[in-house]
Design a protein around this motif. Sequence first.
Motif, PDB file in Angstrom:
ATOM      1  N   PRO A  81       0.807  -1.223   0.000  1.00 43.45           N
ATOM      2  CA  PRO A  81       0.000   0.000   0.000  1.00 43.45           C
ATOM      3  C   PRO A  81       0.837   1.269   0.000  1.00 43.45           C
ATOM      4  CG  PRO A  81      -0.810  -1.569   1.618  1.00 43.45           C
ATOM      5  CD  PRO A  81       0.498  -2.105   1.127  1.00 43.45           C
ATOM      6  N   LYS A  82       2.010   1.214   0.631  1.00 41.40           N
ATOM      7  CA  LYS A  82       2.861   2.401   0.700  1.00 41.40           C
ATOM      8  C   LYS A  82       3.525   2.712  -0.638  1.00 41.40           C
ATOM      9  CE  LYS A  82       3.887   1.747   5.613  1.00 41.40           C
ATOM     10  NZ  LYS A  82       4.945   1.456   6.616  1.00 41.40           N
ATOM     11  N   ALA A  83       3.608   1.701  -1.503  1.00 41.69           N
ATOM     12  CA  ALA A  83       4.258   1.893  -2.806  1.00 41.69           C
ATOM     13  C   ALA A  83       3.268   2.138  -3.923  1.00 41.69           C
ATOM     14  CB  ALA A  83       5.116   0.671  -3.138  1.00 41.69           C
ATOM     15  N   LEU A  84       2.004   1.832  -3.690  1.00 45.99           N
ATOM     16  CA  LEU A  84       0.993   1.952  -4.747  1.00 45.99           C
ATOM     17  C   LEU A  84       0.741   3.417  -5.082  1.00 45.99           C
ATOM     18  CD1 LEU A  84      -1.088   0.141  -6.399  1.00 45.99           C
ATOM     19  CD2 LEU A  84      -2.763   0.942  -4.709  1.00 45.99           C
ATOM     20  N   ALA A 112      -3.896   2.103   1.363  1.00 40.10           N
ATOM     21  CA  ALA A 112      -2.966   3.092   0.817  1.00 40.10           C
ATOM     22  C   ALA A 112      -3.430   4.524   1.076  1.00 40.10           C
ATOM     23  CB  ALA A 112      -2.820   2.867  -0.693  1.00 40.10           C
ATOM     24  N   ARG A 113      -4.625   4.672   1.617  1.00 44.40           N
ATOM     25  CA  ARG A 113      -5.299   5.955   1.855  1.00 44.40           C
ATOM     26  C   ARG A 113      -5.502   6.743   0.564  1.00 44.40           C
ATOM     27  NH1 ARG A 113      -7.126   7.748   6.419  1.00 44.40           N
ATOM     28  NH2 ARG A 113      -8.706   8.261   4.846  1.00 44.40           N
ATOM     29  N   HIS A 114      -5.719   6.020  -0.508  1.00 46.20           N
ATOM     30  CA  HIS A 114      -6.084   6.652  -1.768  1.00 46.20           C
ATOM     31  C   HIS A 114      -7.576   6.945  -1.835  1.00 46.20           C
ATOM     32  CE1 HIS A 114      -2.089   6.439  -3.126  1.00 46.20           C
ATOM     33  NE2 HIS A 114      -2.105   5.264  -3.717  1.00 46.20           N
ATOM     34  N   ASP A 115      -8.320   6.494  -0.833  1.00 42.21           N
ATOM     35  CA  ASP A 115      -9.758   6.776  -0.804  1.00 42.21           C
ATOM     36  C   ASP A 115     -10.022   8.276  -0.814  1.00 42.21           C
ATOM     37  OD1 ASP A 115     -10.292   7.225   2.538  1.00 42.21           O
ATOM     38  OD2 ASP A 115      -8.551   6.050   1.926  1.00 42.21           O
ATOM     39  N   ARG A 116      -9.163   9.031  -0.149  1.00 41.96           N
ATOM     40  CA  ARG A 116      -9.394  10.478  -0.053  1.00 41.96           C
ATOM     41  C   ARG A 116      -9.388  11.151  -1.412  1.00 41.96           C
ATOM     42  NH1 ARG A 116      -5.168  10.853   4.944  1.00 41.96           N
ATOM     43  NH2 ARG A 116      -4.088   9.431   3.527  1.00 41.96           N
TER      44      ARG A 116
END
Length: 232
Positions: A81-84, A112-116
Amino acid sequence: MTLSPTSTAQEIIDRLRLLGSEENIAGMARFGIATEAALGLSNVELGRMSRQVKTDHARALELWRSGIREARILAAFTADPKALTLNEARRWAGDCNSWEVVDTLADLLVGARHDRALVPEFAADEREFVRRLAFAMIATAAVHLKTEPHSTFLAWLPLIEAHAADDRNFVKKAVNWALRQIGKRNAACHAPALALAEKLAASADRAARWTGRDAVRELSGSKVLWRLGLAV
């Protein structure tokens, strides 16, 4: 062949092919899973395999590029997730053609907190599975992001309302899922989510009405009210 953290993408794919099951493929189709590129392994088997091979982001990208259902689910399980990157997430979202791959990917994107960034972007996308991914991310985040302020989830309610009239099956069910999970998150989220559910239940639109009624039924249930400390 025993898989390990040093196994290559091709070795993993070879193992997937060896374990494939035509009988399982037929069963998947009955649940609305796209089986054109499926080998017939369950998500339980894939979860076990992911624990053997561990996280490897470069290899996950290779697995995803194979186009094989099971390889793509393994990619979502074992990507870092940190690299995505956001662009990788967008490419993977655009490749999705099955609801269960979408829902597995949602876990990774929330991790990855890409939801935001991607929830509003994907909700605005007309492609059925990309839009589903937006609401699957909301539902997943509502369950797993324990320390996230409730304001994050309340801010997504207008997005749920805006797309509640999308009557495509896989979108409609994800919108409903997102609304229910927000409402079940905690007492602060429950009342606004229930209010929206009641509003949708009274809608003239059939899809919105179904979403609202189903959410009202669950959010008004004694089990949810008791768990949230709202039972009288």
